[in-house]
Design a protein around this motif. Structure first.
Motif, mmCIF file in Angstrom:
data_model
loop_
_atom_site.group_PDB
_atom_site.id
_atom_site.type_symbol
_atom_site.label_atom_id
_atom_site.label_comp_id
_atom_site.label_asym_id
_atom_site.label_seq_id
_atom_site.Cartn_x
_atom_site.Cartn_y
_atom_site.Cartn_z
ATOM 1 N N GLY A 304 30.992 82.118 29.301
ATOM 2 C CA GLY A 304 32.212 81.380 29.633
ATOM 3 C C GLY A 304 33.175 82.221 30.461
ATOM 4 O O GLY A 304 33.561 81.828 31.576
ATOM 5 N N PRO A 305 33.588 83.394 29.963
ATOM 6 C CA PRO A 305 34.460 84.255 30.771
ATOM 7 C C PRO A 305 33.833 84.681 32.098
ATOM 8 O O PRO A 305 34.547 84.849 33.095
ATOM 9 N N LEU A 306 32.504 84.836 32.127
ATOM 10 C CA LEU A 306 31.859 85.194 33.390
ATOM 11 C C LEU A 306 31.984 84.071 34.420
ATOM 12 O O LEU A 306 32.205 84.327 35.611
ATOM 13 N N LEU A 307 31.849 82.827 33.982
ATOM 14 C CA LEU A 307 32.026 81.704 34.906
ATOM 15 C C LEU A 307 33.439 81.686 35.486
ATOM 16 O O LEU A 307 33.634 81.470 36.689
ATOM 17 N N VAL A 308 34.416 81.914 34.633
ATOM 18 C CA VAL A 308 35.807 81.903 35.103
ATOM 19 C C VAL A 308 36.060 83.068 36.053
ATOM 20 O O VAL A 308 36.805 82.937 37.028
ATOM 21 N N LYS A 309 35.426 84.207 35.784
ATOM 22 C CA LYS A 309 35.574 85.348 36.696
ATOM 23 C C LYS A 309 34.930 85.039 38.044
ATOM 24 O O LYS A 309 35.459 85.423 39.100
ATOM 25 N N ALA A 310 33.803 84.339 38.015
ATOM 26 C CA ALA A 310 33.102 84.005 39.257
ATOM 27 C C ALA A 310 33.830 82.928 40.051
ATOM 28 O O ALA A 310 33.717 82.868 41.283
ATOM 29 N N PHE A 311 34.576 82.071 39.345
ATOM 30 C CA PHE A 311 35.319 80.986 40.002
ATOM 31 C C PHE A 311 36.791 81.069 39.567
ATOM 32 O O PHE A 311 37.293 80.201 38.843
ATOM 33 N N PRO A 312 37.501 82.106 39.982
ATOM 34 C CA PRO A 312 38.858 82.348 39.470
ATOM 35 C C PRO A 312 39.854 81.247 39.812
ATOM 36 O O PRO A 312 40.818 81.029 39.071
ATOM 37 N N LYS A 345 31.434 75.188 25.425
ATOM 38 C CA LYS A 345 31.075 75.458 26.820
ATOM 39 C C LYS A 345 31.799 74.532 27.788
ATOM 40 O O LYS A 345 32.094 74.917 28.926
ATOM 41 N N PHE A 346 32.114 73.325 27.341
ATOM 42 C CA PHE A 346 32.758 72.374 28.249
ATOM 43 C C PHE A 346 34.163 72.839 28.640
ATOM 44 O O PHE A 346 34.620 72.596 29.754
ATOM 45 N N LEU A 347 34.840 73.522 27.727
ATOM 46 C CA LEU A 347 36.168 74.054 28.049
ATOM 47 C C LEU A 347 36.070 75.091 29.163
ATOM 48 O O LEU A 347 36.893 75.113 30.087
ATOM 49 N N TRP A 348 35.047 75.945 29.074
ATOM 50 C CA TRP A 348 34.879 76.982 30.092
ATOM 51 C C TRP A 348 34.421 76.380 31.424
ATOM 52 O O TRP A 348 34.889 76.813 32.496
ATOM 53 N N LEU A 349 33.521 75.417 31.365
ATOM 54 C CA LEU A 349 33.058 74.784 32.600
ATOM 55 C C LEU A 349 34.211 74.107 33.331
ATOM 56 O O LEU A 349 34.352 74.225 34.561
ATOM 57 N N ARG A 350 35.049 73.428 32.582
ATOM 58 C CA ARG A 350 36.197 72.769 33.212
ATOM 59 C C ARG A 350 37.182 73.788 33.759
ATOM 60 O O ARG A 350 37.780 73.587 34.823
ATOM 61 N N LYS A 351 37.360 74.884 33.033
ATOM 62 C CA LYS A 351 38.274 75.929 33.504
ATOM 63 C C LYS A 351 37.784 76.535 34.811
ATOM 64 O O LYS A 351 38.583 76.937 35.671
ATOM 65 N N ALA A 352 36.458 76.585 34.968
ATOM 66 C CA ALA A 352 35.876 77.111 36.208
ATOM 67 C C ALA A 352 35.747 76.037 37.278
ATOM 68 O O ALA A 352 35.251 76.315 38.384
#
Length: 365
Positions: A304-312, A345-352
């Protein structure tokens, strides 16, 4: 002056039943000793909470640490703890947990809710935590001699307790002396576990650990790199990234996990790297090593944090993906363990800014 235990409280009401358990710690039967500590842990330190009975109980425990009966080996009272070790080590851990709870809110920049004057129902809680803070010097004086104990479990527990006690602002003058003792541990030919614990303690006290970033032991140099004082040291970041490129090895550096790590060591290492690295591309190789270990259950700690880092700033439809973003999404969608029924996971996907569905993400590739 005698303690009026009946006037004190623990998690289940009056603490008048506490003295028998304290005395039972010195029973000749190791099982009875383990039961006593288990009952104290559940009552006067219930789930890390402090009560008006906690400080006097802690002072009693500190006073009996030198009693030969506390050297008896015993199994834990709790079924989830399968260690067999001296009662003394378990008591030192227990005192460290009290110090940890007492330090809540004292970190620089945090709001100390217990320091504020406040009327109402939290008077007992405030009294309890202030009482525990007021005895930290006495606890330190009782605990510190066991840093040189011949039993490794006792030394480790003493170091853990000292590490937590010396986070207290009012004990800061003791840090230089303790630092000198720990640097002698690091200079000696000790075990990986002992040396890593020592360097983690130094980092927790804000001491300089940069001299250990090239230690021959990867576990020790990685623990040195975790120190907050290394946050802006490029060599430290490189050490963390190196460890994360082989996360399975890092997770098994310590067969019995060190208390400094919250879960698998890779989670702690990744959190530090995410705070220190600006561009996802810099940690992409580490990310690709981590994703095969990821799952629905670990999404909050890794992918999750990696996705957000990749799509800041969030994925923008129509814009091409970078090579690093593409490889990350390929790895995540290829891992079946990441696509179970847990909804975090859906929270992280939406955040990204990414689609919720696995196939929809695949369509972007």
């Amino acid at each position: 002056m005698a303690t009026e235990w009946g006037a004190l409280q623990h998690a289940y009401g009056s603490a008048e039943d506490t003295p028998p358990y304290l005395c039972q710690l010195l029973n000749e039967d190791p099982e009875a000793q383990a039961e006593a500590l288990g009952m104290l842990d559940m009552s006067v330190l219930h789930q890390g909470s402090l009560y008006t009975s906690t400080a006097p109980a802690a002072l009693f425990v500190a006073a009996i640490l030198t009693d030969p009966r506390t050297s008896a080996e015993h199994e834990s009272f709790f079924p989830w703890d399968d260690r067999t070790r001296p009662l003394r080590a378990a008591l030192l851990d227990w005192l460290g947990n009290i110090a940890d709870s007492a330090s809540y809110g004292e970190d620089p920049g945090s709001e100390d809710e217990y320091a504020a004057e406040d009327d109402g129902e939290d008077d007992d809680e405030r009294e309890a935590i202030q009482a525990c803070r007021s005895i930290r010097r006495e606890l330190y004086d009782a605990v510190a001699p066991f840093l040189d104990d011949p039993h490794p479990d006792t030394r480790e527990a003493a170091l853990g307790a000292v590490t937590l006690l010396l986070k207290a602002p009012d004990l800061s003058e003791l840090v230089p002396h303790a630092t000198h003792r720990l640097r002698s541990v690091l200079a000696a030919d000790g075990s990986r576990r002992e040396r890593a614990s020592a360097v983690l303690a130094l980092g927790a006290w804000g001491q300089d650990t940069t001299g250990l970033l090239d230690d021959p032991d990867p576990a020790v140099r990685t623990c040195a790199a975790l120190a907050t004082g290394c946050a802006h040291v490029p060599r430290a970041t490189a050490v963390l990234l190196e460890a994360l490129r082989n996360p399975v090895e890092a997770d098994h550096w310590f067969p019995d996990r060190l208390p400094h790590f919250d879960g698998w060591p890779r989670f702690t290492l990744l959190k530090a790297v995410l705070d220190r690295v600006d561009a996802f591309e810099d940690l992409a190789p580490a990310a690709m090593a981590l994703i095969p270990l990821a799952s629905d259950y670990t999404v909050d700690r890794d992918w999750g944090p990696l996705l957000v880092k990749a799509f800041p700033t969030g994925y923008t439809p129509g814009l091409p993906l970078s090579a690093a973003q593409r490889e990350l999404l390929k790895a995540v969608t290829a891992n079946d363990k990441c696509w179970g029924d847990i909804g975090n996971k859906f929270l992280w996907l939406r955040k990204a800014g990414l689609p919720d569905q696995r196939d929809a993400i695949r369509a972007l590739l």
